[in-house]
Write a protein that holds these residues in place. Structure first.
Motif, PDB file in Angstrom:
ATOM      1  N   ARG A   1      61.120  28.437  90.121  1.00  9.92           N
ATOM      2  CA  ARG A   1      61.659  28.729  88.680  1.00  9.92           C
ATOM      3  C   ARG A   1      61.563  30.395  88.476  1.00  9.92           C
ATOM      4  NH1 ARG A   1      56.557  26.632  88.023  1.00  9.92           N
ATOM      5  NH2 ARG A   1      55.016  28.128  86.926  1.00  9.92           N
TER       6      ARG A   1
ATOM      7  N   ARG B   1      64.663  31.676  90.215  1.00 13.87           N
ATOM      8  CA  ARG B   1      66.007  31.304  89.622  1.00 13.87           C
ATOM      9  C   ARG B   1      66.136  32.346  88.336  1.00 13.87           C
ATOM     10  NH1 ARG B   1      67.110  27.861  85.714  1.00 13.87           N
ATOM     11  NH2 ARG B   1      65.150  26.985  85.710  1.00 13.87           N
ATOM     12  N   GLY B   2      64.956  32.421  87.601  1.00 14.59           N
ATOM     13  CA  GLY B   2      65.129  33.158  86.435  1.00 14.59           C
ATOM     14  C   GLY B   2      65.462  34.522  86.816  1.00 14.59           C
TER      15      GLY B   2
ATOM     16  N   THR C   1      71.367  29.263  86.071  1.00  9.65           N
ATOM     17  CA  THR C   1      70.673  27.818  85.533  1.00  9.65           C
ATOM     18  C   THR C   1      70.727  26.762  86.577  1.00  9.65           C
ATOM     19  OG1 THR C   1      73.074  26.952  85.031  1.00  9.65           O
ATOM     20  CG2 THR C   1      72.252  28.364  83.331  1.00  9.65           C
ATOM     21  N   LEU C   2      70.092  25.687  86.209  1.00  6.67           N
ATOM     22  CA  LEU C   2      69.655  24.441  87.106  1.00  6.67           C
ATOM     23  C   LEU C   2      70.831  24.123  87.632  1.00  6.67           C
ATOM     24  CD1 LEU C   2      66.498  22.646  85.555  1.00  6.67           C
ATOM     25  CD2 LEU C   2      66.717  23.641  87.768  1.00  6.67           C
TER      26      LEU C   2
ATOM     27  N   GLN D   1      73.992  25.585  87.733  1.00 15.35           N
ATOM     28  CA  GLN D   1      74.564  26.514  88.670  1.00 15.35           C
ATOM     29  C   GLN D   1      73.794  26.484  90.196  1.00 15.35           C
ATOM     30  OE1 GLN D   1      73.995  30.029  86.547  1.00 15.35           O
ATOM     31  NE2 GLN D   1      76.097  29.899  85.825  1.00 15.35           N
TER      32      GLN D   1
ATOM     33  N   ILE E   1      69.682  18.123  90.020  1.00 10.38           N
ATOM     34  CA  ILE E   1      68.884  18.695  89.159  1.00 10.38           C
ATOM     35  C   ILE E   1      67.668  18.156  88.863  1.00 10.38           C
ATOM     36  CG2 ILE E   1      68.859  19.172  86.629  1.00 10.38           C
ATOM     37  CD1 ILE E   1      71.725  19.361  86.526  1.00 10.38           C
TER      38      ILE E   1
ATOM     39  N   GLN F   1      64.187  19.910  89.498  1.00 13.18           N
ATOM     40  CA  GLN F   1      63.222  20.017  88.391  1.00 13.18           C
ATOM     41  C   GLN F   1      61.610  19.743  89.166  1.00 13.18           C
ATOM     42  OE1 GLN F   1      65.001  17.415  85.543  1.00 13.18           O
ATOM     43  NE2 GLN F   1      65.467  19.219  84.073  1.00 13.18           N
TER      44      GLN F   1
ATOM     45  N   PRO G   1      63.010  23.014  81.349  1.00 18.32           N
ATOM     46  CA  PRO G   1      64.325  23.689  81.299  1.00 18.32           C
ATOM     47  C   PRO G   1      65.178  22.584  80.740  1.00 18.32           C
ATOM     48  CG  PRO G   1      63.840  23.501  83.698  1.00 18.32           C
ATOM     49  CD  PRO G   1      62.662  22.982  82.946  1.00 18.32           C
ATOM     50  N   SER G   2      65.990  23.172  79.771  1.00 22.01           N
ATOM     51  CA  SER G   2      66.900  22.017  79.439  1.00 22.01           C
ATOM     52  C   SER G   2      68.258  22.386  79.140  1.00 22.01           C
ATOM     53  CB  SER G   2      66.384  21.717  77.920  1.00 22.01           C
ATOM     54  OG  SER G   2      66.394  22.648  77.058  1.00 22.01           O
ATOM     55  N   GLU G   3      68.561  23.752  79.521  1.00 22.41           N
ATOM     56  CA  GLU G   3      69.977  24.344  79.380  1.00 22.41           C
ATOM     57  C   GLU G   3      71.069  23.719  80.341  1.00 22.41           C
ATOM     58  OE1 GLU G   3      68.000  26.648  82.900  1.00 22.41           O
ATOM     59  OE2 GLU G   3      67.439  25.655  81.108  1.00 22.41           O
ATOM     60  N   ASP G   4      70.644  22.699  81.292  1.00 25.44           N
ATOM     61  CA  ASP G   4      71.578  22.115  82.192  1.00 25.44           C
ATOM     62  C   ASP G   4      71.880  20.558  81.683  1.00 25.44           C
ATOM     63  OD1 ASP G   4      71.633  23.969  84.144  1.00 25.44           O
ATOM     64  OD2 ASP G   4      69.709  23.771  84.366  1.00 25.44           O
TER      65      ASP G   4
END
Length: 242
Positions: free
Chosen positions: A6, A9-10, A15-16, A18, A27, A31, A73-76
């Protein structure tokens, strides 16, 4: 120093969704890797390293737990859609089984890992720094991953095997490289060869040509004779070696 997935990735601003699209890993699986719930298999580790433009050993195979209070993470996740009247109620999700915890690494695995690392002059302390934990804290799955990692590095550093220059042919009637160069030299020079056959007779003449089974010479009277190579005991250049 290996870093958690993570974190990497940051740093890449990805994003997850992507990362999942680039690697083909779901995904949900990503996670579990990022939260440390599951160790990253070697195959997925290779795909993740390629997608993040890092080396495989730059990724910690098992991520540490996220800091307390950090939300997953929730952006995905897909945006909530308005409820439809004809939409069926969602099915109850089955409880996921807890991933199996790999047992501690065997002593033989750690010993083998140290031997592989020594190939690159990496001692125990440097190896533990690269892995990110003491060797005694490794699981069998992690030890297998790192043994595979160093074995692959050793294979990649080995120089290619040189091509075999066969000096002799496989079959008695064959023409090998050594004989071909010698006969070509004799033919170009126009030297006379004297052949001794197995029946102890001798034949002499200038080389006209040769093949896998025969050598053809021209005698002093202009007659051309083809000698079966299996009948030749040895031959000698006039005034020279065989």
């Amino acid at each position: 120093m290996a870093e958690d997935l993570r974190v990497l990735r940051g740093k890449k601003g990805m994003t997850l969704a992507q990362l999942a699209s680039k690697t083909g890993i779901s995904i949900q699986a990503l996670q579990t890797y990022e939260t440390g719930a599951q160790i990253i298999p070697y195959g997925d580790l290779k795909r993740l390293a390629k997608a993040l433009y890092v080396e495989e050993w730059d990724i910690n195979p098992r991520s540490t737990l996220p800091p307390p209070g950090t939300e997953p993470p929730s952006e995905d996740k897909e945006e909530a859609q308005p409820a439809r009247k004809d939409k069926k109620p969602p099915k109850e999700k089955k409880e996921k089984k807890e991933p199996r915890v790999s047992p501690p690494a065997r002593e033989s695995q750690i010993k083998h890992l140290l031997q592989l690392a020594a190939h690159f002059e990496i001692d125990r302390s440097a190896l533990e720094a690269e892995i990110g934990k003491p060797l005694e804290a490794l699981t069998q799955l992690e030890a297998r991953h790192w043994n595979s990692h160093f074995s692959q590095r050793i294979a990649e550093t080995k120089p290619p095997k040189p091509a075999i220059d066969r000096r002799r042919a496989h079959l008695p009637e064959g023409v090998d490289g050594f004989e071909m160069r010698y006969l070509d030299e004799v033919k170009e020079a126009g030297d006379v060869l004297t052949f001794t056959l197995f029946d102890r007779t001798t034949v002499a003449g200038q080389l006209v040509g040769y093949g896998a089974y025969n050598i053809t010479i021209r005698q002093g009277d202009g007659t051309e004779v083809s000698l079966n190579k299996l009948a030749i005991a040895y031959y000698r250049r006039a005034g020279g070696g065989t």
